[in-house]
Scaffold this motif. Structure first.
Motif, PDB file in Angstrom:
ATOM      1  N   ARG A   1       0.669  -0.863  -0.090  1.00  0.00           N
ATOM      2  CA  ARG A   1      -0.020  -0.140  -0.068  1.00  0.00           C
ATOM      3  C   ARG A   1       0.737   0.952  -0.171  1.00  0.00           C
ATOM      4  O   ARG A   1       2.579   1.143  -0.051  1.00  0.00           O
ATOM      5  CB  ARG A   1      -0.587  -0.156   1.272  1.00  0.00           C
ATOM      6  N   PRO A   2       0.408   2.185  -0.239  1.00  0.00           N
ATOM      7  CA  PRO A   2      -0.811   2.339  -1.061  1.00  0.00           C
ATOM      8  C   PRO A   2      -1.166   2.318  -2.360  1.00  0.00           C
ATOM      9  O   PRO A   2       0.120   1.886  -3.129  1.00  0.00           O
ATOM     10  CB  PRO A   2      -1.274   4.181  -0.544  1.00  0.00           C
TER      11      PRO A   2
ATOM     12  N   ARG B   1      -4.363   1.579  -5.461  1.00  0.00           N
ATOM     13  CA  ARG B   1      -5.489   1.499  -5.955  1.00  0.00           C
ATOM     14  C   ARG B   1      -6.532  -0.130  -6.074  1.00  0.00           C
ATOM     15  O   ARG B   1      -5.771  -0.975  -5.958  1.00  0.00           O
ATOM     16  CB  ARG B   1      -5.969   1.362  -7.407  1.00  0.00           C
TER      17      ARG B   1
ATOM     18  N   ARG C   1      -9.148   3.054   4.600  1.00  0.00           N
ATOM     19  CA  ARG C   1      -8.266   3.645   5.882  1.00  0.00           C
ATOM     20  C   ARG C   1      -7.132   2.800   6.239  1.00  0.00           C
ATOM     21  O   ARG C   1      -6.243   3.359   6.232  1.00  0.00           O
ATOM     22  CB  ARG C   1      -9.572   2.544   6.888  1.00  0.00           C
ATOM     23  N   GLN C   2      -7.065   1.900   5.354  1.00  0.00           N
ATOM     24  CA  GLN C   2      -5.675   1.589   5.098  1.00  0.00           C
ATOM     25  C   GLN C   2      -4.503   2.571   4.389  1.00  0.00           C
ATOM     26  O   GLN C   2      -3.618   2.423   3.465  1.00  0.00           O
ATOM     27  CB  GLN C   2      -5.362   0.374   4.786  1.00  0.00           C
ATOM     28  N   GLY C   3      -5.148   3.301   3.029  1.00  0.00           N
ATOM     29  CA  GLY C   3      -4.337   4.548   2.565  1.00  0.00           C
ATOM     30  C   GLY C   3      -4.917   4.522   1.337  1.00  0.00           C
ATOM     31  O   GLY C   3      -4.551   5.110   0.378  1.00  0.00           O
ATOM     32  N   PHE C   4      -5.995   3.137   0.928  1.00  0.00           N
ATOM     33  CA  PHE C   4      -6.062   2.862  -1.124  1.00  0.00           C
ATOM     34  C   PHE C   4      -7.256   3.821  -1.379  1.00  0.00           C
ATOM     35  O   PHE C   4      -8.115   3.982  -0.596  1.00  0.00           O
ATOM     36  CB  PHE C   4      -7.085   1.290  -0.847  1.00  0.00           C
ATOM     37  N   GLU C   5      -7.603   4.228  -2.228  1.00  0.00           N
ATOM     38  CA  GLU C   5      -8.269   4.440  -3.827  1.00  0.00           C
ATOM     39  C   GLU C   5      -9.183   3.318  -3.895  1.00  0.00           C
ATOM     40  O   GLU C   5      -9.143   2.974  -4.508  1.00  0.00           O
ATOM     41  CB  GLU C   5      -7.235   5.680  -4.255  1.00  0.00           C
ATOM     42  N   THR C   6     -10.053   3.141  -3.249  1.00  0.00           N
ATOM     43  CA  THR C   6     -10.952   2.335  -3.566  1.00  0.00           C
ATOM     44  C   THR C   6     -12.116   1.947  -3.760  1.00  0.00           C
ATOM     45  O   THR C   6     -12.473   4.122  -4.204  1.00  0.00           O
ATOM     46  CB  THR C   6     -11.056   1.456  -1.701  1.00  0.00           C
TER      47      THR C   6
END
Length: 198
Positions: free
Chosen positions: A37-38, A40, A57-62
């Protein structure tokens, strides 16, 4: 259409798989560093958005995709409560064309979506997943698998499951495939980590 109505109803009354906690396999792979991470991420069949919000919340663009507007409304509320931004797409990922889902993604999570797709549409879904996953990217797929111990209808197999070897037929051309130790063989479910070949 009938399937969507059924899912809308289940999400209205509380679907049995809804949980407020991230799935343990996903959390463990993140904690262990196998999922970098981070990046997509795509939550395939996102339902109430628990995994979608966790990844954000873990920093991904989700992005979360589901065909149930009721599920997506719950996912939107969950994202609002968590204070994260997620992209929620209403679409049927078993269709030949899926508008609004734009890869490549570094991570795709599938908790019980491919196995729930009609068998005749699974190749289409798997082709979408391969197209949407970047080279080197990861797919985490949990599914009902083989015989389901608690399904006791005589002469009738549980409809929403993958048969042994079906994961290879669908994904081996584009991915390396590893089955996780849990859920254990014979439990009626399985979890696979698929790594996209370059």
């Amino acid at each position: 259409m009938a399937g969507r109505i059924r899912y809308d109803f289940m999400y209205r009354v509380g679907a049995p798989w809804e949980t407020s906690a991230p799935r343990p396999e996903l959390a463990e792979l993140l904690a262990g560093g196998e999922i970098s991470r981070p990046g997509r991420a795509l939550d395939l069949g996102c339902g109430d958005g628990t995994q979608t919000v966790f990844l954000a919340r873990q920093g991904f663009e989700t992005t979360g995709v589901d065909f149930s507007p009721v599920a997506l409304a719950k996912a939107r509320e969950a994202a609002g409560r968590a204070g994260v931004e997620v992209d929620l797409v209403r679409a049927d990922f078993t269709a030949d064309r899926v508008d609004g889902v734009r890869g490549p993604y570094d991570l795709i999570v599938d908790y019980g979506s491919l196995d729930d797709a009609p068998p005749a549409r699974r190749k289409v879904t798997a082709a979408h997943v391969a197209e949407w996953t970047r080279p080197g990217g990861l797919v985490l797929m949990w599914c009902f698998y083989n015989d389901i111990p608690w399904w006791r209808w005589e002469r009738m197999r549980y409809p929403g499951r993958l048969r042994p070897g079906e994961e290879r037929e669908l994904y081996e051309e584009a991915f390396t495939i590893r089955r996780l130790a849990a859920p254990a063989a014979g439990s009626g479910s399985a979890c696979f980590v698929l790594r996209r070949r370059a």
